[in-house]
Design a protein around this motif. Structure first.
Motif, PDB file in Angstrom:
ATOM      1  N   ALA A 151       0.848  -1.198   0.000  1.00 43.50           N
ATOM      2  CA  ALA A 151       0.000   0.000   0.000  1.00 43.50           C
ATOM      3  C   ALA A 151       0.881   1.246   0.000  1.00 43.50           C
ATOM      4  O   ALA A 151       1.854   1.319   0.746  1.00 43.50           O
ATOM      5  N   HIS A 190      -0.517   6.412   3.181  1.00 39.78           N
ATOM      6  CA  HIS A 190      -1.888   6.738   3.559  1.00 39.78           C
ATOM      7  C   HIS A 190      -1.986   6.853   5.076  1.00 39.78           C
ATOM      8  O   HIS A 190      -1.015   6.618   5.793  1.00 39.78           O
ATOM      9  N   TYR A 200     -12.766  -4.181   1.990  1.00 35.34           N
ATOM     10  CA  TYR A 200     -11.593  -3.476   1.470  1.00 35.34           C
ATOM     11  C   TYR A 200     -10.592  -4.479   0.901  1.00 35.34           C
ATOM     12  O   TYR A 200     -10.149  -4.354  -0.239  1.00 35.34           O
ATOM     13  N   VAL A 242     -10.086  -4.273  -3.151  1.00 36.46           N
ATOM     14  CA  VAL A 242      -9.101  -3.228  -3.432  1.00 36.46           C
ATOM     15  C   VAL A 242      -8.409  -3.430  -4.781  1.00 36.46           C
ATOM     16  O   VAL A 242      -8.171  -2.462  -5.510  1.00 36.46           O
ATOM     17  N   SER A 281      -8.701  -0.681  -7.654  1.00 38.98           N
ATOM     18  CA  SER A 281      -7.461  -0.048  -8.115  1.00 38.98           C
ATOM     19  C   SER A 281      -7.399  -0.030  -9.638  1.00 38.98           C
ATOM     20  O   SER A 281      -6.907   0.930 -10.238  1.00 38.98           O
ATOM     21  N   LYS A 330     -10.881   6.522  -5.145  1.00 35.40           N
ATOM     22  CA  LYS A 330     -10.760   7.460  -4.022  1.00 35.40           C
ATOM     23  C   LYS A 330     -11.949   7.311  -3.074  1.00 35.40           C
ATOM     24  O   LYS A 330     -11.782   7.215  -1.856  1.00 35.40           O
ATOM     25  N   ARG A 336     -11.706   4.085  -1.091  1.00 31.47           N
ATOM     26  CA  ARG A 336     -10.696   4.180  -0.032  1.00 31.47           C
ATOM     27  C   ARG A 336     -11.236   4.968   1.161  1.00 31.47           C
ATOM     28  O   ARG A 336     -11.097   4.544   2.308  1.00 31.47           O
ATOM     29  N   SER A 394      -9.354   4.967   4.560  1.00 34.09           N
ATOM     30  CA  SER A 394      -7.994   4.918   4.016  1.00 34.09           C
ATOM     31  C   SER A 394      -7.785   6.153   3.164  1.00 34.09           C
ATOM     32  O   SER A 394      -8.318   6.240   2.052  1.00 34.09           O
ATOM     33  N   PHE A 440      -5.343   8.083   1.116  1.00 39.46           N
ATOM     34  CA  PHE A 440      -4.074   7.979   0.416  1.00 39.46           C
ATOM     35  C   PHE A 440      -3.607   9.367   0.002  1.00 39.46           C
ATOM     36  O   PHE A 440      -4.372  10.149  -0.578  1.00 39.46           O
ATOM     37  N   ASP A 473      -4.309  10.707  -3.415  1.00 43.63           N
ATOM     38  CA  ASP A 473      -5.684  11.107  -3.747  1.00 43.63           C
ATOM     39  C   ASP A 473      -5.942  12.582  -3.465  1.00 43.63           C
ATOM     40  O   ASP A 473      -6.942  13.140  -3.916  1.00 43.63           O
TER      41      ASP A 473
END
Length: 173
Positions: free
Chosen positions: A69, A72, A138, A142, A146, A154, A157, A162, A164, A167
């Motif tokens: 990952a 984030h 998640y 994910v 993605s 976004k 997440r 989450s 990031f 984002d």
């Protein structure tokens, strides 16, 4: 070692006098809950649902050169990493550190972090989220999200606490 006479424990939540039979055992031979084509595996050891929201505990196995990952943070949950085997690169908000068997990283609420397996070898770790959160969707979606990218990724997440850094960077940076 000296111990204070009065220790502060959380208020009791169980009010019975004899205890109850409610422990949950999960044998090591239980197959992973998620297997990906890339060779990663996720085991749901204890979910928010099964712990009454106290915590979530997951075992992850990442093959060599897994992206993990990017940087984030979480607004409502802390995250802890405990390396069972292999090596994992962990970003602690300032720098990348190499986590090896027995190493532990605690990430408080709001703390920047990231991880990746930069080696050729499989690694395994325990992930602990506290308090418990419904992380299963998640983990299960994910990779799919993605691939979709953009605002859909976004939003996904954020729905899963989450945030990031990528984002929220201005376009072109």
């Amino acid at each position: 070692m000296s111990h204070p006479e009065f220790l502060e424990y959380p208020e009791p939540r169980y009010h019975g006098d004899k205890g109850e039979v409610s422990a949950a055992f999960r044998p090591a031979s239980t197959p992973p809950d998620i297997s990906s084509p890339s060779g990663s595996f996720t085991h749901y050891l204890a979910t928010a649902e099964s712990t009454g929201g106290e915590f979530g505990l997951y075992k992850m196995e990442l093959p060599g050169h897994s992206a993990g990952a990017k940087t984030h943070f979480h607004k409502g949950i802390s995250e802890s990493f405990y390396i069972l085997s292999g090596e994992l690169e962990l970003y602690n908000g300032e720098k990348w550190v190499k986590g090896r068997e027995g190493d532990f990283l605690y990430v408080p609420v709001g703390a920047l972090h990231a991880f990746k397996n930069a080696t050729d070898e499989l690694m395994s770790m325990l992930l602990l989220f506290s308090p418990g959160a419904p992380r299963e969707e998640y983990f299960e979606r994910v990779a799919e999200m993605s691939k979709r990218g953009g605002e859909e990724l976004k939003d996904f997440r954020i729905r899963h606490d989450s945030y990031f850094v990528e984002d929220f960077e201005p376009e072109g940076e």
